[in-house]
Design an enzyme around this catalytic site. Structure first.
Site, PDB file in Angstrom:
ATOM      1  N   TYR A  84      50.102  49.137  46.189  1.00 23.45           N
ATOM      2  CA  TYR A  84      50.260  47.688  46.326  1.00 23.45           C
ATOM      3  C   TYR A  84      51.162  47.088  45.250  1.00 23.45           C
ATOM      4  O   TYR A  84      51.636  45.954  45.377  1.00 23.45           O
ATOM      5  CB  TYR A  84      48.896  46.987  46.332  1.00 23.45           C
ATOM      6  CG  TYR A  84      48.367  46.559  44.985  1.00 23.45           C
ATOM      7  CD1 TYR A  84      48.730  45.338  44.415  1.00 23.45           C
ATOM      8  CD2 TYR A  84      47.481  47.354  44.264  1.00 23.45           C
ATOM      9  CE1 TYR A  84      48.235  44.931  43.190  1.00 23.45           C
ATOM     10  CE2 TYR A  84      46.983  46.958  43.039  1.00 23.45           C
ATOM     11  CZ  TYR A  84      47.355  45.750  42.508  1.00 23.45           C
ATOM     12  OH  TYR A  84      46.865  45.361  41.287  1.00 23.45           O
ATOM     13  N   CYS A 122      42.817  41.557  44.243  1.00 16.57           N
ATOM     14  CA  CYS A 122      42.694  40.186  43.750  1.00 16.57           C
ATOM     15  C   CYS A 122      43.489  39.175  44.571  1.00 16.57           C
ATOM     16  O   CYS A 122      42.927  38.365  45.294  1.00 16.57           O
ATOM     17  CB  CYS A 122      43.118  40.125  42.284  1.00 16.57           C
ATOM     18  SG  CYS A 122      42.021  41.015  41.172  1.00 16.57           S
ATOM     19  N   THR A 155      33.955  43.739  45.793  1.00 14.14           N
ATOM     20  CA  THR A 155      33.645  42.633  46.706  1.00 14.14           C
ATOM     21  C   THR A 155      34.755  42.587  47.754  1.00 14.14           C
ATOM     22  O   THR A 155      35.641  41.729  47.699  1.00 14.14           O
ATOM     23  CB  THR A 155      33.561  41.288  45.952  1.00 14.14           C
ATOM     24  OG1 THR A 155      34.721  41.147  45.112  1.00 14.14           O
ATOM     25  CG2 THR A 155      32.315  41.215  45.096  1.00 14.14           C
ATOM     26  N   ARG A 197      44.720  49.521  47.180  1.00 16.00           N
ATOM     27  CA  ARG A 197      43.901  48.468  47.764  1.00 16.00           C
ATOM     28  C   ARG A 197      44.732  47.339  48.381  1.00 16.00           C
ATOM     29  O   ARG A 197      45.533  46.713  47.714  1.00 16.00           O
ATOM     30  CB  ARG A 197      42.944  47.902  46.702  1.00 16.00           C
ATOM     31  CG  ARG A 197      41.839  48.881  46.308  1.00 16.00           C
ATOM     32  CD  ARG A 197      40.964  48.334  45.209  1.00 16.00           C
ATOM     33  NE  ARG A 197      41.695  48.172  43.956  1.00 16.00           N
ATOM     34  CZ  ARG A 197      41.151  47.661  42.848  1.00 16.00           C
ATOM     35  NH1 ARG A 197      39.904  47.250  42.857  1.00 16.00           N
ATOM     36  NH2 ARG A 197      41.871  47.559  41.749  1.00 16.00           N
ATOM     37  N   LYS A 208      38.542  32.135  38.314  1.00 16.58           N
ATOM     38  CA  LYS A 208      39.150  33.421  38.671  1.00 16.58           C
ATOM     39  C   LYS A 208      39.822  33.333  40.037  1.00 16.58           C
ATOM     40  O   LYS A 208      40.937  33.821  40.236  1.00 16.58           O
ATOM     41  CB  LYS A 208      38.089  34.529  38.681  1.00 16.58           C
ATOM     42  CG  LYS A 208      38.608  35.894  39.122  1.00 16.58           C
ATOM     43  CD  LYS A 208      39.759  36.359  38.233  1.00 16.58           C
ATOM     44  CE  LYS A 208      40.413  37.632  38.760  1.00 16.58           C
ATOM     45  NZ  LYS A 208      39.564  38.805  38.655  1.00 16.58           N
TER      46      LYS A 208
END
Length: 406
Positions: free
Chosen positions: A308, A252, A82, A316, A198
């Site tokens: 990262y 995230c 997503t 990402r 989340k």
């Protein structure tokens, strides 16, 4: 049960392997042929501790099979990306596509679970209308992962989990399924609460890091070492300030807060400001580098680390990607060394550099040989954005050593 896991990435593949090792028949689905072919050969294309060995037994026994198309099952788990768009909204194309792929094979009593981190309302406003086209009775909900790369297999088993159903019955069925391998607590709730849980967990961390980054900037102006400051503050029994750095990456923490802002932009003001603070850190680091060198144009800059987070190959949303672009746009030549994804010859990456910048605190960089480094660089400048390297060793080797937040 027969379980179809759609999406074999950093979360989908370990999850599929968990269910398969627990005795379920698992079909792992991915549109990338190379991912499916690798799985069926007991191979993986991502790096995760223990995963390569963990998939071998279920693949060899036939409990885990890779395919490129969804097929009939008892439960469907959607674990697709997503990503965030340029305007900082969620790109839900993959979730929508995965959901539509289930409709032709959905039957009465099946369970559909969204694992992908998504904006609040994805289950009831995006997935349910699509799945209703099947004309059958099914159970639907959201059960987000709570794992960290590098420790996924351990944390899938031992961390607590949320089972958020569209109905209470769905919540219970989700919880029962994950009890196949989860040893942590499983908390049953509704789908929207699970979605928000989340997002909120990662947003808490993002806001905390933004606070640390703001403190770092303030401490630089006030003649204070932010790392010492945070260490002292965290001695308080009810204080836990995170660490500053060159930015926030990963799918995230760097993304999830925007999903909250997207839904309530007028209310999520602290969250919005924190995101802008953390997204602005690559530019802030570039400004510090420019101050050390006098100019960026024509300078040779070596950055150590580009993932990262340390000791993984995950790129990402890495802030180092943005830092590199800023430096190159200003006329600098940037070399990247990273033991996981980029140039692996440290000497080659650092040769004739005007400055060496520690961007990621990989273990390999903990004990840098600064004396040797001094013999191959052009100028002895070192900028540590992670408070990770030995400042005294750098200074003894003749380096102008500077630290973010000091």
């Amino acid at each position: 049960m027969k379980i179809c896991v759609i999406g074999l990435g950093y979360i989908g593949l370990p999850t599929a392997a968990m269910f398969a090792n627990a005795g379920h028949q698992v079909i792992g689905v991915d549109k990338k042929v190379e991912v499916v072919e690798a799985l069926n050969k007991s191979q993986i294309l991502i790096e995760e501790n223990g995963l390569a060995d963990f998939i071998k037994k279920p693949v060899e026994s036939g409990h885990l099979v890779g395919k490129t198309e969804v097929e009939t099952a008892d439960a469907y788990i959607v674990s697709v990306p997503t990503p965030i768009t340029e305007d900082k909204t969620a790109d839900m194309r993959f979730v929508e596509s995965a959901t539509r792929s289930i409709v032709p094979v959905l039957k009465d009593g099946d369970l559909v679970i969204l694992e992908s981190t998504s904006p609040v309302g994805t289950v009831d406003t995006l997935m349910k209308p699509i799945l209703d086209e099947a004309g059958v009775n099914y159970y639907l909900g959201h059960s987000p992962e709570r794992v960290i790369p590098g420790q996924i297999l351990y944390e899938l088993v031992h961390n607590s989990r949320v089972a958020g159903g569209y109905t209470p019955e769905a919540s219970h069925k989700i919880a029962e399924l994950y009890k196949s391998f989860v040893e942590g607590e499983i908390y049953e709730t509704d789908a929207r609460t699970a979605e928000m849980a989340k997002l909120s967990e990662n947003t808490f961390r993002d806001v905390n890091i933004a606070f640390a980054n703001e403190l770092a900037k303030i401490c630089e102006q006030q003649g204070i070492n932010v790392w010492e400051l945070i260490n002292i503050c965290n001695k308080h029994p009810r204080v836990n300030i995170h660490q500053p750095g060159p930015g926030v990456g990963g799918h995230c923490i760097a993304v999830d807060p925007w999903f909250i802002v997207e839904k309530e932009p007028g209310l999520a003001q602290i969250i919005n400001l924190s995101r802008h603070t953390n997204d602005g850190m690559p530019q802030y680091v570039a400004n510090r580098i420019e101050k050390m060198l006098g100019s960026l144009n024509g300078k040779a800059i070596t950055i150590l680390g580009t993932t990262y987070k340390p000791d993984v190959d995950d790129m990402r949303e890495s802030p180092i990607i943005y830092l590199r672009k800023i430096l190159e746009d200003a006329g600098a030549t940037v070399s990247i060394h990273d033991p996981f994804v980029a140039e692996k010859d440290l000497d080659k990456a650092c040769k004739d550099a005007d400055i060496v910048v520690l961007g990621v605190n990989h273990k390999q960089y903990k004990d840098l040989d600064f004396k040797h480094l001094a013999s191959i660089v052009k100028q002895k400048n070192f900028f540590d954005t992670r408070n990770f390297c030995d400042a005294n060793a750098a200074k003894e080797a003749g380096f102008n050593y500077e630290l973010l937040g000091k």
